[in-house]
Write a protein that holds these residues in place. Structure first.
Motif, PDB file in Angstrom:
ATOM      1  N   THR A  95       0.756  -1.147   0.184  1.00  0.00           N
ATOM      2  CA  THR A  95       0.153  -0.096   0.080  1.00  0.00           C
ATOM      3  C   THR A  95       0.945   1.225  -0.058  1.00  0.00           C
ATOM      4  O   THR A  95       1.975   1.255   0.500  1.00  0.00           O
ATOM      5  CB  THR A  95      -0.945  -0.058   1.313  1.00  0.00           C
ATOM      6  OG1 THR A  95       0.059   0.155   2.422  1.00  0.00           O
ATOM      7  CG2 THR A  95      -2.010  -1.165   1.151  1.00  0.00           C
ATOM      8  N   PRO A  97       0.755   5.299   1.096  1.00  0.00           N
ATOM      9  CA  PRO A  97      -0.123   6.391   1.658  1.00  0.00           C
ATOM     10  C   PRO A  97      -0.447   7.391   0.767  1.00  0.00           C
ATOM     11  O   PRO A  97       0.576   7.864  -0.245  1.00  0.00           O
ATOM     12  CB  PRO A  97       0.958   6.738   2.954  1.00  0.00           C
ATOM     13  CG  PRO A  97       2.290   6.238   2.487  1.00  0.00           C
ATOM     14  CD  PRO A  97       1.948   5.159   1.778  1.00  0.00           C
ATOM     15  N   MET A  98      -1.585   8.170   0.932  1.00  0.00           N
ATOM     16  CA  MET A  98      -2.005   9.198   0.048  1.00  0.00           C
ATOM     17  C   MET A  98      -1.043  10.407   0.258  1.00  0.00           C
ATOM     18  O   MET A  98      -0.639  11.055  -0.727  1.00  0.00           O
ATOM     19  CB  MET A  98      -3.334   9.675   0.380  1.00  0.00           C
ATOM     20  CG  MET A  98      -4.271   8.713  -0.276  1.00  0.00           C
ATOM     21  SD  MET A  98      -4.412   8.530  -1.856  1.00  0.00           S
ATOM     22  CE  MET A  98      -5.031   9.965  -2.440  1.00  0.00           C
ATOM     23  N   GLU A  99      -0.321  10.643   1.400  1.00  0.00           N
ATOM     24  CA  GLU A  99       0.407  11.729   1.534  1.00  0.00           C
ATOM     25  C   GLU A  99       1.674  11.563   0.625  1.00  0.00           C
ATOM     26  O   GLU A  99       2.532  10.519   0.812  1.00  0.00           O
ATOM     27  CB  GLU A  99       1.053  11.766   3.034  1.00  0.00           C
ATOM     28  CG  GLU A  99      -0.146  12.242   4.100  1.00  0.00           C
ATOM     29  CD  GLU A  99      -0.889  10.922   4.440  1.00  0.00           C
ATOM     30  OE1 GLU A  99      -0.337   9.684   4.225  1.00  0.00           O
ATOM     31  OE2 GLU A  99      -2.085  11.195   4.729  1.00  0.00           O
ATOM     32  N   ARG A 117      -6.740  13.637  -7.286  1.00  0.00           N
ATOM     33  CA  ARG A 117      -6.864  13.417  -5.921  1.00  0.00           C
ATOM     34  C   ARG A 117      -8.137  14.320  -5.625  1.00  0.00           C
ATOM     35  O   ARG A 117      -9.045  14.192  -4.870  1.00  0.00           O
ATOM     36  CB  ARG A 117      -5.637  13.848  -5.145  1.00  0.00           C
ATOM     37  CG  ARG A 117      -6.183  13.948  -3.607  1.00  0.00           C
ATOM     38  CD  ARG A 117      -4.927  13.933  -2.820  1.00  0.00           C
ATOM     39  NE  ARG A 117      -5.170  13.738  -1.321  1.00  0.00           N
ATOM     40  CZ  ARG A 117      -4.288  13.585  -0.685  1.00  0.00           C
ATOM     41  NH1 ARG A 117      -3.059  13.614  -0.785  1.00  0.00           N
ATOM     42  NH2 ARG A 117      -4.505  13.583   0.867  1.00  0.00           N
ATOM     43  N   ARG A 136     -12.158   6.111   2.418  1.00  0.00           N
ATOM     44  CA  ARG A 136     -10.797   6.552   2.531  1.00  0.00           C
ATOM     45  C   ARG A 136     -10.129   5.684   2.940  1.00  0.00           C
ATOM     46  O   ARG A 136      -9.016   5.399   2.639  1.00  0.00           O
ATOM     47  CB  ARG A 136     -11.122   8.048   3.112  1.00  0.00           C
ATOM     48  CG  ARG A 136     -11.453   9.080   2.268  1.00  0.00           C
ATOM     49  CD  ARG A 136     -11.126  10.362   2.965  1.00  0.00           C
ATOM     50  NE  ARG A 136     -11.529  11.563   1.863  1.00  0.00           N
ATOM     51  CZ  ARG A 136     -12.646  12.285   1.950  1.00  0.00           C
ATOM     52  NH1 ARG A 136     -13.591  11.852   2.813  1.00  0.00           N
ATOM     53  NH2 ARG A 136     -12.675  13.114   1.247  1.00  0.00           N
ATOM     54  N   GLN A 137     -10.413   5.260   4.583  1.00  0.00           N
ATOM     55  CA  GLN A 137      -9.626   4.150   5.255  1.00  0.00           C
ATOM     56  C   GLN A 137      -9.247   2.996   4.360  1.00  0.00           C
ATOM     57  O   GLN A 137      -8.121   2.801   4.578  1.00  0.00           O
ATOM     58  CB  GLN A 137     -10.085   4.052   6.585  1.00  0.00           C
ATOM     59  CG  GLN A 137     -10.335   5.445   7.297  1.00  0.00           C
ATOM     60  CD  GLN A 137     -11.177   5.013   8.602  1.00  0.00           C
ATOM     61  OE1 GLN A 137     -11.872   4.360   8.720  1.00  0.00           O
ATOM     62  NE2 GLN A 137     -10.928   5.967   9.626  1.00  0.00           N
ATOM     63  N   ILE A 140      -8.167   3.740   0.168  1.00  0.00           N
ATOM     64  CA  ILE A 140      -7.191   4.887  -0.369  1.00  0.00           C
ATOM     65  C   ILE A 140      -6.014   4.386   0.572  1.00  0.00           C
ATOM     66  O   ILE A 140      -5.032   4.576   0.361  1.00  0.00           O
ATOM     67  CB  ILE A 140      -7.877   6.203  -0.250  1.00  0.00           C
ATOM     68  CG1 ILE A 140      -8.983   6.210  -1.381  1.00  0.00           C
ATOM     69  CG2 ILE A 140      -6.576   7.080  -0.285  1.00  0.00           C
ATOM     70  CD1 ILE A 140      -9.616   7.503  -1.196  1.00  0.00           C
ATOM     71  N   GLU A 141      -6.122   4.438   2.047  1.00  0.00           N
ATOM     72  CA  GLU A 141      -5.238   4.446   2.853  1.00  0.00           C
ATOM     73  C   GLU A 141      -4.783   3.058   3.099  1.00  0.00           C
ATOM     74  O   GLU A 141      -3.734   2.588   3.581  1.00  0.00           O
ATOM     75  CB  GLU A 141      -5.689   4.950   4.414  1.00  0.00           C
ATOM     76  CG  GLU A 141      -5.961   6.308   4.445  1.00  0.00           C
ATOM     77  CD  GLU A 141      -6.553   6.530   5.826  1.00  0.00           C
ATOM     78  OE1 GLU A 141      -6.180   6.234   6.940  1.00  0.00           O
ATOM     79  OE2 GLU A 141      -7.142   7.823   5.671  1.00  0.00           O
ATOM     80  N   LEU A 143      -6.330   0.736   4.995  1.00  0.00           N
ATOM     81  CA  LEU A 143      -6.536  -0.152   6.371  1.00  0.00           C
ATOM     82  C   LEU A 143      -7.325  -1.378   6.062  1.00  0.00           C
ATOM     83  O   LEU A 143      -8.201  -1.373   5.181  1.00  0.00           O
ATOM     84  CB  LEU A 143      -7.200   0.764   7.382  1.00  0.00           C
ATOM     85  CG  LEU A 143      -6.604   2.002   7.719  1.00  0.00           C
ATOM     86  CD1 LEU A 143      -7.420   2.860   8.853  1.00  0.00           C
ATOM     87  CD2 LEU A 143      -5.027   1.486   8.454  1.00  0.00           C
TER      88      LEU A 143
END
Length: 178
Positions: A95, A97-99, A117, A136-137, A140-141, A143
């Protein structure tokens, strides 16, 4: 030689009834079946195949009381094997991260990463807050359902339902139906 469904079922039932020889025969017959099952799906990953065989054998042993004597044994055993393989794929999933994703994509030639985005954020902002948050979690993230449930102090079922409903709503909107 591969054991028949009837023989495997007889050994399983015998094992459940306390016949250790039948249970040993069942386990001995399962090892090559599971190696073949995983080997066809994980070509070249011999270590992963062996790990999955062992994980599945342990799961079959610990869950043997859940076997319904009136059903096919192989269907039950292969269902456990499939779940173990899915867990393996989830654990090995990479995965990001989006950051900082915009910088990575721009460096790779995707100059429109920021606008993509923004588009995703705009789509998610139109959903109910709970649905947007768990999408999102989990999507995208990266989790897991359990992690998202713990973070949001809700049940795993609620996470799954919210993600499902949110994605259905988004799909309808993107098709022009909603």
């Amino acid at each position: 030689m591969r054991a028949s469904e009837d023989q495997l079922r007889i050994w399983m039932i015998g094992g459940l009834d306390g016949d250790s020889a039948a249970y040993t025969a069942l386990l001995d017959a399962l090892v090559p079946m599971l190696r073949s099952f995983f080997g066809r799906r994980l070509r070249g990953a011999v270590d992963d195949v062996e790990d999955l065989v062992q994980d599945t054998m342990i799961a079959i042993h610990t869950r043997r009381a859940s076997y319904d004597r009136d059903r096919l044994f192989t269907a039950w055993a292969y269902a456990i094997a499939r779940y173990k393989m899915i867990d393996h794929f989830r654990r090995s999933r990479v995965t990001v991260p989006m950051e900082g994703l915009e910088n990575i994509l721009i460096a790779e030639g995707f100059e429109n990463a920021t606008s993509a985005r923004v588009d995703v954020d705009r789509l998610l902002d139109d959903l109910p807050a709970k649905q947007a948050q768990v999408i999102r979690q989990t999507k995208i993230e990266g989790l897991s359902t359990a992690e998202a449930a713990e973070r949001g102090a809700i049940s795993e079922s609620a996470v799954k339902v919210s993600v499902h409903r949110g994605l259905l709503t988004l799909a309808k909107r993107l098709k022009g139906d909603g």
